[in-house]
Write an enzyme that holds these catalytic residues in place. Sequence first.
Site: not given
Ligand code: ASP
Length: 312
Positions: A179, A207, A209-210
């Site tokens: 990310t 899905r 994520g954060d």
């Molecule tokens: N935090 C991101 C997610 O879980 C992944 C990442 O940081 O690369 O989607």
Amino acid sequence: MKKFSIAIHGGAGTILPALMTPQKELVYRAALTEAIQQGSAILEKGGSSLAAVEAAVISLENFPLFNAGKGAVFTNKGCHEMDASIMCGLNLNAGAVSGISNVKNPIALARLVMEKSGHVYLSGKEAEYFARNQGLQMEEDAYFFTDERYKQWQGVKDSDTYQLDHTDKTEQGEKKFGTVGAVALDQHGNLAAATSTGGMTNKKFGRVGDTPIIGAGTYANNRTCAVSCTGHGEYFIRAVVAYDVSCLMEYKGLSLSEACQVVVQDKLVKMGGEGGLIAVDSFGNLSLTFNSEGMYRAFQFAGKPIVTEIYK
Ligand code: ASP
């Protein structure tokens, strides 16, 4: 020159010198430097931290080796579903998108959501419709295709494993976090944070994520700090990481570095949550903290040279 500071990340994970070639390292460092320059050019002229973090993240989204925009990972169905969010510390305005395809710069869409939609969070096809309506640049699927990501996906596409970016094999499959994000304090004392991702390779079932979740992957408040996270999103959501850093400062009086230390090196580690974050406080102090082997990162203070770092 008045004070400003900016920091960026390109993801955390098992990033070891042994897994890197000198040429590749140079390319990463150049991309990090370019992104900082994009942000700092705005801050130097007295521009807003919001514009600076957006510009820095756009630069990282356009660079194919990071998992955001061009270079975003493949889903289980072989497409790209991207997430992004942005927050302004001055007024706590925020914008976020998730599960979007074909938008060249998801962070620009997050900002438009914040400023033009009357909402905070849009998702999927309707968010793409909003992007088109606002005249944002759209790209064909082919634009998002990169060989490296395709190979990563081929390795897991027939399995139930998902993988994060930049990390070696683990018992769950590969875990890598690629990310991108930026945080900044501008000359007017305003903080902002922005984060953008393709999520996890081979992700299924929509899905998320954060990254697009305000308080988990991104948070900014002029009273405390601005934070952008990278790591195993499920843990970052459960630990409400970005907001927790801010809360420890606001309610317990911790300094920025103390708060980041508690959240990343203690709370997350105890839960098993791998990753890191970048943060800036209202005095311009920076913290770039991670509990993984490495994190692509860079920062600059007003009038000082750009620093890029990758390993511990
Ligand atoms: N935090 C991101 C997610 O879980 C992944 C990442 O940081 O690369 O989607």
